[in-house]
Design an enzyme around this catalytic site. Sequence first.
Site, PDB file in Angstrom:
ATOM      1  N   ASP A 137      86.911   3.387 -39.555  1.00  0.00           N
ATOM      2  CA  ASP A 137      86.812   4.527 -40.473  1.00  0.00           C
ATOM      3  C   ASP A 137      88.117   5.306 -40.306  1.00  0.00           C
ATOM      4  O   ASP A 137      88.327   5.965 -39.291  1.00  0.00           O
ATOM      5  CB  ASP A 137      85.596   5.384 -40.079  1.00  0.00           C
ATOM      6  CG  ASP A 137      85.501   6.696 -40.868  1.00  0.00           C
ATOM      7  OD1 ASP A 137      86.360   6.942 -41.748  1.00  0.00           O
ATOM      8  OD2 ASP A 137      84.573   7.480 -40.589  1.00  0.00           O
ATOM      9  N   LYS A 189      95.887  11.210 -44.831  1.00  0.00           N
ATOM     10  CA  LYS A 189      95.094  10.433 -45.796  1.00  0.00           C
ATOM     11  C   LYS A 189      95.202  11.035 -47.197  1.00  0.00           C
ATOM     12  O   LYS A 189      95.134  10.319 -48.191  1.00  0.00           O
ATOM     13  CB  LYS A 189      93.636  10.409 -45.336  1.00  0.00           C
ATOM     14  CG  LYS A 189      92.719   9.527 -46.157  1.00  0.00           C
ATOM     15  CD  LYS A 189      91.366   9.433 -45.467  1.00  0.00           C
ATOM     16  CE  LYS A 189      90.360   8.632 -46.264  1.00  0.00           C
ATOM     17  NZ  LYS A 189      89.072   8.524 -45.540  1.00  0.00           N
ATOM     18  N   GLU A 243      83.400   4.030 -48.339  1.00  0.00           N
ATOM     19  CA  GLU A 243      82.711   4.710 -47.245  1.00  0.00           C
ATOM     20  C   GLU A 243      81.187   4.816 -47.460  1.00  0.00           C
ATOM     21  O   GLU A 243      80.425   4.535 -46.529  1.00  0.00           O
ATOM     22  CB  GLU A 243      83.348   6.083 -47.009  1.00  0.00           C
ATOM     23  CG  GLU A 243      84.738   5.936 -46.385  1.00  0.00           C
ATOM     24  CD  GLU A 243      85.641   7.152 -46.538  1.00  0.00           C
ATOM     25  OE1 GLU A 243      85.159   8.214 -46.970  1.00  0.00           O
ATOM     26  OE2 GLU A 243      86.842   7.037 -46.221  1.00  0.00           O
ATOM     27  N   ASP A 290      78.539  12.758 -48.197  1.00  0.00           N
ATOM     28  CA  ASP A 290      79.575  12.701 -47.156  1.00  0.00           C
ATOM     29  C   ASP A 290      80.480  13.925 -47.223  1.00  0.00           C
ATOM     30  O   ASP A 290      81.343  14.036 -48.102  1.00  0.00           O
ATOM     31  CB  ASP A 290      80.403  11.410 -47.342  1.00  0.00           C
ATOM     32  CG  ASP A 290      81.525  11.276 -46.298  1.00  0.00           C
ATOM     33  OD1 ASP A 290      81.758  12.222 -45.524  1.00  0.00           O
ATOM     34  OD2 ASP A 290      82.166  10.212 -46.287  1.00  0.00           O
TER      35      ASP A 290
HETATM   36  P1  ADP Z   1      86.835  13.061 -42.081  1.00  0.00           P
HETATM   37  O1  ADP Z   1      85.869  12.115 -42.694  1.00  0.00           O
HETATM   38  O2  ADP Z   1      87.474  13.972 -43.068  1.00  0.00           O
HETATM   39  O3  ADP Z   1      87.813  12.430 -41.167  1.00  0.00           O
HETATM   40  P2  ADP Z   1      84.812  13.947 -40.168  1.00  0.00           P
HETATM   41  O4  ADP Z   1      83.656  13.237 -40.745  1.00  0.00           O
HETATM   42  O5  ADP Z   1      85.280  13.522 -38.834  1.00  0.00           O
HETATM   43  O6  ADP Z   1      85.998  14.067 -41.176  1.00  0.00           O
HETATM   44  O7  ADP Z   1      84.440  15.490 -40.125  1.00  0.00           O
HETATM   45  C1  ADP Z   1      85.293  16.430 -39.597  1.00  0.00           C
HETATM   46  C2  ADP Z   1      84.724  17.784 -39.889  1.00  0.00           C
HETATM   47  O8  ADP Z   1      83.460  17.887 -39.271  1.00  0.00           O
HETATM   48  C3  ADP Z   1      85.590  18.893 -39.367  1.00  0.00           C
HETATM   49  O9  ADP Z   1      85.734  19.897 -40.348  1.00  0.00           O
HETATM   50  C4  ADP Z   1      84.776  19.411 -38.204  1.00  0.00           C
HETATM   51  O10 ADP Z   1      84.989  20.806 -37.987  1.00  0.00           O
HETATM   52  C5  ADP Z   1      83.380  19.142 -38.674  1.00  0.00           C
HETATM   53  N1  ADP Z   1      82.454  19.088 -37.558  1.00  0.00           N
HETATM   54  C6  ADP Z   1      82.513  18.280 -36.477  1.00  0.00           C
HETATM   55  N2  ADP Z   1      81.525  18.545 -35.638  1.00  0.00           N
HETATM   56  C7  ADP Z   1      80.820  19.560 -36.186  1.00  0.00           C
HETATM   57  C8  ADP Z   1      79.668  20.287 -35.795  1.00  0.00           C
HETATM   58  N3  ADP Z   1      79.054  20.045 -34.635  1.00  0.00           N
HETATM   59  N4  ADP Z   1      79.213  21.244 -36.637  1.00  0.00           N
HETATM   60  C9  ADP Z   1      79.831  21.498 -37.809  1.00  0.00           C
HETATM   61  N5  ADP Z   1      80.897  20.865 -38.212  1.00  0.00           N
HETATM   62  C10 ADP Z   1      81.402  19.890 -37.431  1.00  0.00           C
HETATM   63 MG    MG Z   2      84.869  10.534 -43.265  1.00  0.00          MG
END
Ligand code: ADP
Ligand code: MG
Length: 634
Positions: free
Chosen positions: A25, A87, A187, A209
């Site tokens: 991912d 990205k 995804e 998502d």
């Molecule tokens: P991406 O798909 O864009 O790479 P992710 O799925 O890893 O992103 O999500 C990242 C986001 O999730 C960030 O904005 C982060 O602050 C948020 N995040 C991660 N853990 C938590 C949590 N426990 N509560 C709320 N938001 C969270």
């Molecule tokens: Mg993602």
Amino acid sequence: MLFQISEPGESPTKVACKKRVVGIDLGTTNSLVAHVDDATAAVLDGDGGAMVPSVVAYSSAGVDPVVGRAAAARGLDAPADTIASVKRLMGRSLADVAAIQGLLPYQLVDDAGRMVKVRLGDGRELSPVQVSAAILGELRARAEAALGGPLDGAVITVPAYFDDAQRQATRDAGRLAGLEVLRLVAEPTAAALAYGLDRGTRGTYAIYDLGGGTFDVSVLILVDGVFEVRATGGDSGLGGDDIDRAIVRWAAGDGDGAVPATAPADARARRDIAGAIAAARAAKERLTDVESTAVAFTLGGRSVERAITRADLAAICAPLLERSARACRRVLRDAELGAADLDGVVLVGGSTRSPVVRDHVRAVFGREPLCELDPDHVVALGAAVQADVLAGGSSDVVLIDVVPLSLGIETMGGVVEKLIPRNSTIPCGATQTFTTYADQQTGFDLHVVQGERETADACRSLARFQLRGVPPMVAGAARVEISYQVDTDGILHVSAREEHSGVETHVEVRPSYGLTDEEVERMLMESFDHAEADLAERNLRVERIEAERILAATRTAMVQDAHLLDAEVAVATTAAMSALERLSAASDHVAIRTAIEALDRASKPFAERRMNLAIGAAMKGKTLADLERDLSGR
Ligand code: ADP
Ligand code: MG
């Protein structure tokens, strides 16, 4: 013939010669890698867990960049050399990313309208593909260490909305990182696979998502064990990052001023903003587990400290979540479904850990979402399942994705002919035959466009290419077959072939830049808003071209065969011509059509005399046998 040897009561021994494949991912905020072992998918952990922040920090040339947590830590000190959210730049030109440019603390440079480049502090310029390859390289090293040898291949996930250029850039990044990219998978499709939703026989699922940088919502339909992405939607200006900025603005109490749209030139101010955003993000994440906390940072020389509760967070997120709700409603409408028709809703992305977001999803879809799997991991897990299948592993799932926007070709008058309608499931293809408009035309300029509008200038230009070397023929004689094929990776291959001469060109469309979710969204909205006006414009252009063609033909005939034109018909024809000319300049297509018909009627006696004469000339001095021979072409 080989016989299986096994003792009664024992399962046959299998010597593992399995290929070493993984699912990746490659996220805007975080990336991770997963692997299927003994039919179970698991993420591969490194120091600090499975998540690798998608951040690459560069130091001097010749020194390998640092990736992940360590890079993110460096970001505050060296923002210009620390590349995050790359990205968002994949497969996109500077113009495409103008809106988010100010949010990025590093410098972007134009590359002649092609994919944007990142300029480091020392002037080095890097492609987003190189930066992504550094992240993939880190994941590859982690996987090879965990699995004890070189990888045979990887499935990489991309947002369902990624267009050809963005997908191609992702593939290139994989290749540059030394990975064999087995397939790119959307995804949401990966998320559904991770939940094993393919094990049922039928079902309809929404995949919600909300990550750090983007929001995607998709509807998947499972029929007889086969998945189909029925519709996709979303908003790339919506993610955890946007929530973080909203929290800073709220806490600082001076609205948009706290986080200006463009990053300030002053390094100190930039650093302060980044620090404030990091503090807001940490507070937001804490609010997932506790009811209230505090957020503290220094901004503009002022230190801010404010208590924040979950209810505050809900209020701060409300406008953002309203946009999410709109996108969800639209995707359901596109899929021609109501929320009640769904069999399940899957949560994906770190932001869906937040109870505020979960409440929102529950309210929008009227049901409890699936969240047994970690929403951060679910996409990588599904990619690993898909990689396992492709490497000859267990089940035989078939995945189908969709074309997010219609693909068409520009025809005369700038009118678009759509070959592949939006939301067609891929792989897919279409072929259509076109002809020449002008006599003696020996070449064609072909213009591949993407979008829902009726005119090429309102659509997105994907590629222009040429078909040359067509032998001169009269207008309408050439037959050019245009074929569009979208492969399983969503990449468009276009070919054009003139049937009589066999002249052809094949173009693998590698558009110089991509398309953002917002643009897809905007283009869809525009096509709805403009549907009526567009149709009128299309009709107008088509009628104008027809008028032009008839006027030119009549003019030529009047000069060539002036002796066949009697005064009365000449007057009527000339009058009808000038009426048609006048109406062509105006914009009523129905009036133009009527005037074309009027000209046809007025010039009919003249046309008939020309026709009779032509037939007479053809017959003169010929026997019936001669004529028959002529007609049969011998
Ligand atoms: P991406 O798909 O864009 O790479 P992710 O799925 O890893 O992103 O999500 C990242 C986001 O999730 C960030 O904005 C982060 O602050 C948020 N995040 C991660 N853990 C938590 C949590 N426990 N509560 C709320 N938001 C969270
Ligand atoms: Mg993602």
